[in-house]
Scaffold this active site. Structure first.
Site, PDB file in Angstrom:
ATOM      1  N   LYS A  80       0.845  -1.206   0.000  1.00 25.80           N
ATOM      2  CA  LYS A  80       0.000   0.000   0.000  1.00 25.80           C
ATOM      3  C   LYS A  80       0.874   1.247   0.000  1.00 25.80           C
ATOM      4  CE  LYS A  80      -3.925   1.928   2.653  1.00 25.80           C
ATOM      5  NZ  LYS A  80      -4.736   1.776   3.887  1.00 25.80           N
ATOM      6  N   SER A 155      -9.700   2.189   3.114  1.00 26.20           N
ATOM      7  CA  SER A 155      -8.868   2.943   2.203  1.00 26.20           C
ATOM      8  C   SER A 155      -7.965   2.069   1.334  1.00 26.20           C
ATOM      9  CB  SER A 155      -7.989   3.926   2.979  1.00 26.20           C
ATOM     10  OG  SER A 155      -7.091   3.221   3.832  1.00 26.20           O
ATOM     11  N   SER A 179      -9.588  -0.327   7.218  1.00 25.10           N
ATOM     12  CA  SER A 179      -9.092  -0.254   5.836  1.00 25.10           C
ATOM     13  C   SER A 179      -8.402  -1.494   5.301  1.00 25.10           C
ATOM     14  CB  SER A 179      -8.139   0.925   5.683  1.00 25.10           C
ATOM     15  OG  SER A 179      -8.876   2.112   5.709  1.00 25.10           O
TER      16      SER A 179
END
Ligand code: GLN
Length: 506
Positions: A80, A155, A179
């Protein structure tokens, strides 16, 4: 030849160890898959072909030389974009960091490199990890591989979509309020938020430091345990890192796969089911409970009355911490610098122009909210009250874990929604995290395991749902035992993994 992108990380590790394929072949297969489908999915913000292949070649050479390697050596991974990577662009999904190349690796990235996992690239995310749909990324939407008109969660939608679309067998996510778990639920992947302090935060771009945790995003529970053991454990660079060794996670996952849960008490959190949960989500949840019972688990109901206030407390604590953490993006130190269009170029005016141009609406909304909540006259009423609620939530967990070994709920109240559906209504977006946020406020670990497809509703052929399992702090092994048992029982019903039912891409 078998399609290497369809193997789980554990399966890939086996064929690598047996010398049947090389890491270069495995890595190239995933880079090819990215080239073929990421134009549609947009899971990646940056693909690091060269970096990944260099690691792969190195692993292959070491293996050929007879060196003892880590079990996951040579298995590629996506990271990420909120995690800093030396020499590789890191934006946290924000324009304000466009073009920034970090001078160091996060501890977890160092550990991935030390174990020999080629890093395929950086995945898309809501700006600074604020959101539940990845629509707040400054770099465009990531699509849900199950239905390209729908959100992949957030997210960490990029990491979940990359794994669901077979672009990577493994990915790293971060979870401040859900997330990792909520994207897992809506894409049919496994996501784990470890115990707070279980994985080093050194080198994560902080959103809310008391809530943030990095963790595994995978297609199987065993893969998550394998990855968790690579990235977890004490780090002197993070003062909140737990000094004790991790529990035996891989062993717990293997034990769970034996599908014997006798003696395990499973607590259903009354406040996290029923009203507000889609009928299809609730139906799958109830069926999964039956499967757990069938494997010998004792299912009880527990009540956590303070969870009703978790969302409200979170949306004071998180913006408060974020408003402070994001103060460092001032046009002086990292990435973007914008000078005022007219008038004097003072430090303050450069900061205002840079932050005005570099931050998106959601980030600005939260900075304003957090600054307000922390302001002298309101501190006790808002931030102080939220901290008290946080204590009550921790007490609810403690009381419930006296009655049950793990707590369970649906991971998210709905399946993947359509792009734009909740974009104009921040509160509706926030509500998608009702079930995941309590764990962050209490620091306890959680996993989301894919547990089926919601009932087809005429509009969709059925979209993935997730089953959340929560355990007491430092008892992450319980997530893997119960998660692996549920996964095994479900796959017996489905005749294979859920993702085998996803539509073909490309
Ligand atoms: N969706 C939640 C939020 O917007 C959680 C985000 C996260 O876990 N990073 O804050």
């Amino acid at each position: 030849m078998t399609d290497l992108t369809r193997l789980s990380a554990a399966q890939l590790a086996d064929v690598l160890a047996a010398g049947e394929v090389s890491s270069v072949e495995a890595t190239q297969a995933h880079l090819d898959r990215i080239a073929a489908v990421d134009g549609d999915v947009h899971a990646f913000l940056h693909v690091s072909d060269e970096d990944a292949l260099t690691t792969a070649r190195d692993v292959d050479a070491r293996r050929a030389a007879g060196e003892e390697l880590h079990a996951l050596a040579g298995v590629p991974i996506a990271v990420k974009d909120v995690v800093v990577t030396k020499g590789m662009p890191t934006t946290a999904g924000s324009k304000i960091l466009e073009g920034w190349v970090p001078p160091y690796d996060a501890t977890l990235v160092e550990r991935l490199r030390a174990a020999g996992l080629p890093i395929l690239g950086k995945t898309n995310m809501d700006e600074f990890a604020m959101g539940s749909s990845t629509e707040h990324s400054a770099y465009g939407n990531t699509k849900n591989p199950w239905d390209l008109d729908r959100i992949p969660g957030g997210s960490g939608g990029g990491s979940a979509a990359a794994v669901a679309a077979f672009e990577a067998p493994l990915a790293i996510g971060t979870d401040t309020g859900g997330s990792i778990r909520q994207p897992g639920a809506v894409t049919g992947t496994v996501g784990v938020k470890p115990t707070y302090g279980g994985v080093s935060r050194y080198g994560l771009i902080a959103m809310a430091s008391s809530l943030d945790q990095a963790g595994p995003v995978t297609r199987t529970v065993l893969d998550a345990a394998l990855l968790h053991e690579v990235i977890g454990g004490h780090d002197p660079h993070d003062s909140t890192s737990i000094p004790e060794p991790l529990p035996a996670l891989v062993e717990a996952a293997r034990q769970g796969a034996g599908q014997d849960l006798s003696g395990v008490r499973v607590g259903v959190v009354r406040e996290l089911t029923g009203e507000g949960y889609q009928a299809g989500v609730q139906a799958r949840f109830d069926e999964s409970l039956e499967l757990l019972r069938g494997m010998g688990a004792e299912v009880v109901e527990v009540s956590c009355p303070s969870f009703d206030y978790a969302l409200a407390a979170y949306y004071l604590i998180m913006p408060s911490e974020a408003s402070s953490n994001l103060a460092k993006f001032d046009g002086m130190r990292f990435g973007l610098r914008v000078e005022p269009a007219e008038g004097p170029v003072t430090a303050e005016r450069v900061m205002a122009a840079t932050r005005g141009a570099g931050f998106g609406d959601e980030v600005k909304r939260r900075i304003i909210l957090g600054t307000y909540a922390l302001s002298a006259g309101y501190y006790d009423a808002y931030y102080g009250s939220a901290q008290k609620v946080r204590t009550l939530i921790q007490r609810d967990f403690a009381a419930s874990f006296a009655q049950a070994d793990v707590l369970v709920s649906p991971t998210a109240p709905t399946t993947a929604f359509r792009f734009g559906e909740k974009l104009d209504d921040p509160l509706a977006m926030y509500l998608n995290d009702v079930a995941t946020i309590p764990a962050n406020l209490a620091g306890v670990p959680g996993i989301s395991v894919p547990n089926g497809l919601s009932v087809p509703d005429g509009e969709t052929a059925g979209l993935p749902t997730g089953f959340q399992i929560l355990a007491p702090a430092k008892a992450d092994d319980r997530l893997y035992r119960v998660g692996a048992a549920l996964e095994a029982a479900l796959e017996k019903q489905w005749g294979g993994p859920l993702l085998a039912q996803a539509p073909e891409l490309g």
